[in-house]
Design an enzyme around this catalytic site. Structure first.
Site, short mmCIF file in Angstrom:
data_model
loop_
_atom_site.label_atom_id
_atom_site.label_comp_id
_atom_site.label_asym_id
_atom_site.label_seq_id
_atom_site.Cartn_x
_atom_site.Cartn_y
_atom_site.Cartn_z
N HIS A 170 -3.70 -5.45 0.96
CA HIS A 170 -3.02 -5.75 2.23
C HIS A 170 -3.09 -7.24 2.57
CE1 HIS A 170 -2.31 -1.68 3.98
NE2 HIS A 170 -3.30 -1.33 3.18
N CYS B 162 0.84 -1.21 0.00
CA CYS B 162 0.00 0.00 0.00
C CYS B 162 0.87 1.26 0.00
CB CYS B 162 -0.98 -0.04 1.17
SG CYS B 162 -2.29 1.19 1.03
N GLU C 49 -1.24 -8.82 4.55
CA GLU C 49 -0.94 -9.01 5.98
C GLU C 49 -2.18 -8.86 6.84
OE1 GLU C 49 -0.75 -6.21 4.51
OE2 GLU C 49 -0.89 -4.52 5.91
#
Lengths: 154, 248
Positions: free
Chosen positions: B212, B95, B214
């Protein structure tokens, strides 16, 4: 004082301008506005030569893929009115302060002066002064913390 | 000995903790380090094997998303990151981290030139910040080490206002012919050229992506969590497991 204006290249969608146009037409019901172009303005009050200002514009203030800039001249072609909104002088300008940090990173030292910013909106359409003033007060500027000014373009 | 990952943060970074957590989950020893610690020399990039630049809104995203961070990487860290890459280490930008990699010129890094900006991430076509779950697919043909054996759709969130990937036509052609396009959105949320969600450099060891992964490390992260099988191994982890696998 150096004035740098930053604008999107014409081939890219001006989302801020398009959104502002929609707000003027749909919320303020001012239908005579045809298009809006958005421009970022940086006012650098510092002892810098033109080459340094050009370097700052190229390396910090624009995205070279999507934007262009003008130093001490204005984007205005094809528009009828220009509105400029900036923070009151006693209000912290976070964008300006961030620009100061960015300039120090590029020039590698202290910046003898400061940066203030403004938002500029170019309007095309047969608008009268009363409508332009209403766009400023009812849509673009928060009078508590911001000033506005407008001018008719030739 | 565990490989060490550095999670680089600065003012406005806000995804460093989940990034650190996921790196530790897959086996890395991970540190959150402020960029000023590298600039001052308190920490050394070359003491690590993987650099991760996490998501957030670095320096308020003023002057354009990640612009100030990108310039700090260029002007304050100098040749540190290019040297780090050339030594065979890994770099991942998520990002805001992807925006920093692109605006500093580390990506796409054609011909090993990690200092020339060739592409950008600009305002979403919607004109506003978007926070939603998307699906992305791996389209890389084998160059990118992060996507080895990923033949499944990865659902995960996007949280960005400036996520539209833009590149001149000749650069788009070069990215495709070099196998540097890595992830594409299944349904384009922001107007990115050719649905691109992530790209890598020519070595395949530097990856940047807007979504994202994660934030999808267990089924509980998903808005569909009550409808899916219970699992502590969600799809987003695969990218990080591949990074860990690179050091085995």
């Amino acid at each position: 004082m150096w004035r740098i204006e930053v604008s999107l290249l014409s081939e890219f969608t001006d989302s801020v301008g398009t959104g502002t146009l929609s707000d003027i037409k749909e919320d303020l019901l001012i239908k005579s506005v045809e298009s809006v172009k958005y421009v970022d303005v940086y006012l650098i009050d510092a002892n810098l030569d033109e080459n340094s200002v050009k370097e700052i514009a190229e390396k910090l203030l624009i995205d070279p893929i999507t934007q262009e800039f003008k130093i001490n001249s204005e984007f205005s072609n094809g528009f009828n009115w220009a509105i400029e909104v900036s923070l009151h002088k006693n209000v912290t300008d976070n964008v300006g302060m961030t620009a100061e940090e960015g300039i120090r990173d590029i020039l590698g030292g202290k910046l003898d002066g400061g940066v203030r910013t403004a938002r500029k909106y170019l309007l095309k359409g047969k608008l009268d002064e009363k409508e332009v003033k209403r766009i400023c007060t009812d849509l673009l500027a928060n009078g508590i913390i911001e000033n506005y000014s407008y001018k008719k373009l030739d | 000995m565990k490989p060490k990952a550095i999670v680089l943060r600065t003012a406005g970074t806000n995804c460093e903790y989940e990034t650190n957590h996921v790196l530790k989950m897959v086996g890395f020893d991970a540190d959150n380090v402020h960029i000023n610690e590298l600039i001052r020399g308190d920490k050394k990039l070359l003491d690590y094997q993987m650099l991760v630049i996490p998501g957030g809104f670095s320096h308020g995203d003023y002057l354009g998303s990640a612009k100030i961070l990108a310039n700090k990487m260029t002007y304050k860290l100098g040749n540190d990151i290019p040297e780090f890459i050339e030594k065979g280490n890994l770099v991942l930008g998520i990002c805001n981290g992807f925006q920093a990699l692109v605006k500093s010129g580390i990506l796409p890094g054609f011909g090993g030139n990690y200092k020339k900006q060739e592409t950008t991430l600009t305002m979403n076509d919607s004109g506003h910040f978007q926070d939603e779950w998307i699906e992305m697919k791996n389209v890389n043909k084998g160059k990118c080490i992060f996507t080895k054996d990923i033949d499944f759709i990865i659902p995960c969130p996007i949280n960005h206002g400036e996520g539209k990937f833009v590149a001149p036509k000749e650069i788009m052609g070069k990215l495709k012919s070099n196998d540097q396009v890595v992830f594409k959105y299944v349904k384009n949320p922001n107007g990115s050229y050719e649905d691109i969600a992530g790209i890598c450099d020519e070595s395949g060891r530097v990856l940047g992506l807007m979504p994202h992964p994660e934030k999808y490390f267990t089924h509980l992260n998903s808005p569909q969590s009550t409808r899916t099988e219970i699992s502590n191994e969600a799809a987003g982890l695969a990218i990080f497991r591949n990074a860990f696998g690179y050091f085995k």
